[in-house]
Design a protein around this motif. Structure first.
Motif, PDB file in Angstrom:
ATOM      1  N   ASP A  85       0.782  -1.277  -0.064  1.00 13.40           N
ATOM      2  CA  ASP A  85      -0.182   0.091   0.093  1.00 13.40           C
ATOM      3  C   ASP A  85       0.851   1.270   0.208  1.00 13.40           C
ATOM      4  OD1 ASP A  85      -2.160  -1.410  -0.120  1.00 13.40           O
ATOM      5  OD2 ASP A  85      -2.466  -1.209   2.433  1.00 13.40           O
ATOM      6  N   PHE A 105      -6.239   3.125  -5.471  1.00  7.79           N
ATOM      7  CA  PHE A 105      -6.643   3.100  -4.222  1.00  7.79           C
ATOM      8  C   PHE A 105      -5.033   3.113  -3.442  1.00  7.79           C
ATOM      9  CE2 PHE A 105      -9.652   0.297  -6.295  1.00  7.79           C
ATOM     10  CZ  PHE A 105     -10.573   1.284  -6.800  1.00  7.79           C
ATOM     11  N   GLN A 139      -2.993   0.969  -3.944  1.00  9.81           N
ATOM     12  CA  GLN A 139      -2.627  -0.442  -3.835  1.00  9.81           C
ATOM     13  C   GLN A 139      -1.750  -1.014  -4.873  1.00  9.81           C
ATOM     14  OE1 GLN A 139      -5.601  -3.633  -4.082  1.00  9.81           O
ATOM     15  NE2 GLN A 139      -4.930  -4.241  -2.075  1.00  9.81           N
ATOM     16  N   ASP A 164     -11.458   6.943  -4.420  1.00  3.13           N
ATOM     17  CA  ASP A 164     -10.786   6.361  -3.294  1.00  3.13           C
ATOM     18  C   ASP A 164     -11.660   5.098  -2.489  1.00  3.13           C
ATOM     19  OD1 ASP A 164      -8.744   8.689  -2.604  1.00  3.13           O
ATOM     20  OD2 ASP A 164     -10.604   9.882  -2.612  1.00  3.13           O
ATOM     21  N   ALA A 165     -11.177   4.169  -2.155  1.00  8.89           N
ATOM     22  CA  ALA A 165     -11.766   3.045  -1.460  1.00  8.89           C
ATOM     23  C   ALA A 165     -10.918   2.283  -0.459  1.00  8.89           C
ATOM     24  CB  ALA A 165     -12.078   2.196  -2.521  1.00  8.89           C
ATOM     25  N   PRO A 215      -9.717  -0.462   2.266  1.00  5.18           N
ATOM     26  CA  PRO A 215      -9.685  -1.966   2.028  1.00  5.18           C
ATOM     27  C   PRO A 215     -10.704  -2.619   2.179  1.00  5.18           C
ATOM     28  CG  PRO A 215      -7.810  -0.999   3.397  1.00  5.18           C
ATOM     29  CD  PRO A 215      -8.718   0.019   3.275  1.00  5.18           C
ATOM     30  N   THR A 262     -15.190  -3.552  -1.055  1.00 10.06           N
ATOM     31  CA  THR A 262     -14.911  -1.901  -1.375  1.00 10.06           C
ATOM     32  C   THR A 262     -14.385  -1.662  -2.855  1.00 10.06           C
ATOM     33  OG1 THR A 262     -13.180  -1.894  -0.020  1.00 10.06           O
ATOM     34  CG2 THR A 262     -15.137  -1.040   0.863  1.00 10.06           C
ATOM     35  N   ARG A 263     -13.136  -2.575  -3.042  1.00 12.70           N
ATOM     36  CA  ARG A 263     -12.581  -2.030  -4.238  1.00 12.70           C
ATOM     37  C   ARG A 263     -13.022  -2.333  -5.437  1.00 12.70           C
ATOM     38  NH1 ARG A 263      -6.473  -1.405  -1.109  1.00 12.70           N
ATOM     39  NH2 ARG A 263      -7.039   0.496  -0.421  1.00 12.70           N
ATOM     40  N   ASP A 264     -13.230  -3.670  -5.822  1.00 10.07           N
ATOM     41  CA  ASP A 264     -13.979  -4.132  -6.769  1.00 10.07           C
ATOM     42  C   ASP A 264     -15.179  -3.334  -7.272  1.00 10.07           C
ATOM     43  OD1 ASP A 264     -12.159  -6.002  -7.252  1.00 10.07           O
ATOM     44  OD2 ASP A 264     -13.141  -7.623  -6.579  1.00 10.07           O
ATOM     45  N   ARG A 291     -14.025   0.281  -8.564  1.00 15.54           N
ATOM     46  CA  ARG A 291     -13.613   0.173 -10.000  1.00 15.54           C
ATOM     47  C   ARG A 291     -15.095   0.285 -11.023  1.00 15.54           C
ATOM     48  NH1 ARG A 291      -8.434  -1.419 -11.100  1.00 15.54           N
ATOM     49  NH2 ARG A 291      -7.315  -2.022  -9.177  1.00 15.54           N
TER      50      ARG A 291
END
Ligand code: SF4
Length: 379
Positions: free
Chosen positions: A56, A243, A245, A296-297, A299, A311-313, A316
């Motif tokens: 990260d 993000f 990542q 922004d997201a 984890p 959150t992240r998928d 996107r």
């Protein structure tokens, strides 16, 4: 807007990692925000062997390995020490919170001041874990909105050392920068309280002594953007990490393929490959108009125990369909973005609440939305 809920005050270091939903979070603070190619490859290998396989990029310009088991923590520390990414003394490692203007050059004023500050770390009082420094002496100031307590900057009259929260700083000649930083750190140490552990908080209730507010810093310059970057003899390629990542295997492959001289990390989810043009890669953002740069997201689940949603998928997918800035937050704490976004989705009991033009803790305009329904409506 309402007041943000308190987030964890812990600033995880390598020696004192924070426990998260997926294991320990181990923070790595590269000196001068720079890693040699062998450090990048070694760190990527450590993230794959002992962590979740991701690195990260933090808003302090550091790197974090997540998902480390307690059993593997010591082996990871040994690996970091071997790569010269760890101080032997934990108290020095925890003080090494230094933001540096990203396009510094070997031997220029920014590099000289940062090197002098690294040498002076043992002389600092024992400050709070989040206390940090910004060496913002590049051609354009870029770190004024980033977290730091003592700032070294250019004014129109010369170098200044400025307490965060003060509009002006103390004029200094370069040899006096570090002694002045140490004096200000000691002043802070004698005025801080349990509830006021950052410089700006102390300045809300205590005036600086005379002579500390002589000159204003130059105005913040344009933000670093994805694309080629240059500062005199320094050149490189700036790429984005969605993000913040970074897939460690992808980074190692990019480093090897690009033949970059080094990697620099920034507080803005961007990193720089030194001495090369823009690489051809799908793993990172290379297009300055990519909506992921404004998304922004945090984890989310299963990585953070406070979240009931992935959150992240979702971020996107929803970012590709949404105009303006997007924030997807696993809960109302809003760790990934403490400011407002045009559209914010906040996880709640496995569904999302929708906040318009606000922060994660603001009142939603809709509640209980299913992720599939949100995406279906937009297609
Ligand atoms: S905002 Fe995200 S990372 Fe922060 S506590 Fe909530 S779920 Fe966890």
């Amino acid at each position: 807007m309402t007041v943000p809920p308190s987030v964890k005050g812990w600033c995880p270091g390598a020696f004192k990692p924070m426990m998260s939903g997926d294991g320990l979070v181990v923070r790595v603070r590269p000196r001068f925000a720079r890693l040699e190619p062998e450090q990048v490859l070694g760190l990527s290998a450590l993230a794959i062997s002992y962590g979740s396989g991701f690195l990260d990029l933090t808003n302090r310009g550091n790197l974090q390995i997540r998902g480390v088991s307690e059993t593997n923590h010591n082996a990871l520390l040994a690996g970091l020490a071997e790569l010269d990414l760890l101080d032997e003394d934990p108290s020095i490692e925890s003080r090494r919170n230094i933001l540096i203007a990203p396009l510094w050059r070997e031997g220029n004023v920014t590099h000289r001041i940062a090197a002098a500050l690294l040498r002076a770390l043992p002389e600092l009082p024992d400050l709070s874990a989040k206390f940090g420094f910004a060496i913002d002496t590049g051609p354009d100031p870029r770190l004024q909105k980033d977290s730091a307590d003592i700032r070294v900057e250019w004014s129109d009259q010369g170098l200044i050392v400025r307490a965060d929260g003060a509009a002006r700083g103390r004029l200094v000649a370069e040899p006096d920068v570090i002694p002045t930083v140490l004096t200000l750190a000691q002043w802070f140490d004698t005025h801080r309280t349990k509830d006021r552990r950052r410089m700006a908080k102390v300045l809300e209730v205590t005036d600086l002594p005379e002579g500390w507010e002589q000159a204003a810093p130059r105005e913040q310059g344009a933000a670093l953007a994805v694309g080629p970057c240059q500062n005199g003899a320094f050149s490189g390629a700036t790429l984005g990490a969605p993000f913040g990542q970074i897939d460690a295997a992808e980074l190692a492959a990019l480093m090897a393929k690009s033949n970059a001289r080094a990697l620099r990390v920034t507080p803005w989810r961007l990193f720089i490959l030194e001495g090369v043009g823009m690489p051809d890669t799908d793993a990172f953002v290379t297009d300055p108009s990519d909506p992921l740069l404004h998304t922004d997201a945090c984890p989310g689940a299963p990585y953070c125990t406070s979240s009931s949603v992935e959150t992240r998928d979702f971020a996107r997918a929803v970012a590709a369909q949404t105009k303006g800035s997007v924030h997807v937050s696993g809960c109302e704490k809003g760790c990934a973005n403490a400011r407002t976004a045009d559209t914010t989705y906040v996880g709640h009991d496995g569904r999302f609440d929708l906040v318009k033009n606000g922060a994660a803790w603001d009142a939603p305009v809709k509640t209980g939305l299913r992720p599939d329904d949100i995406l279906a409506k937009r297609t």
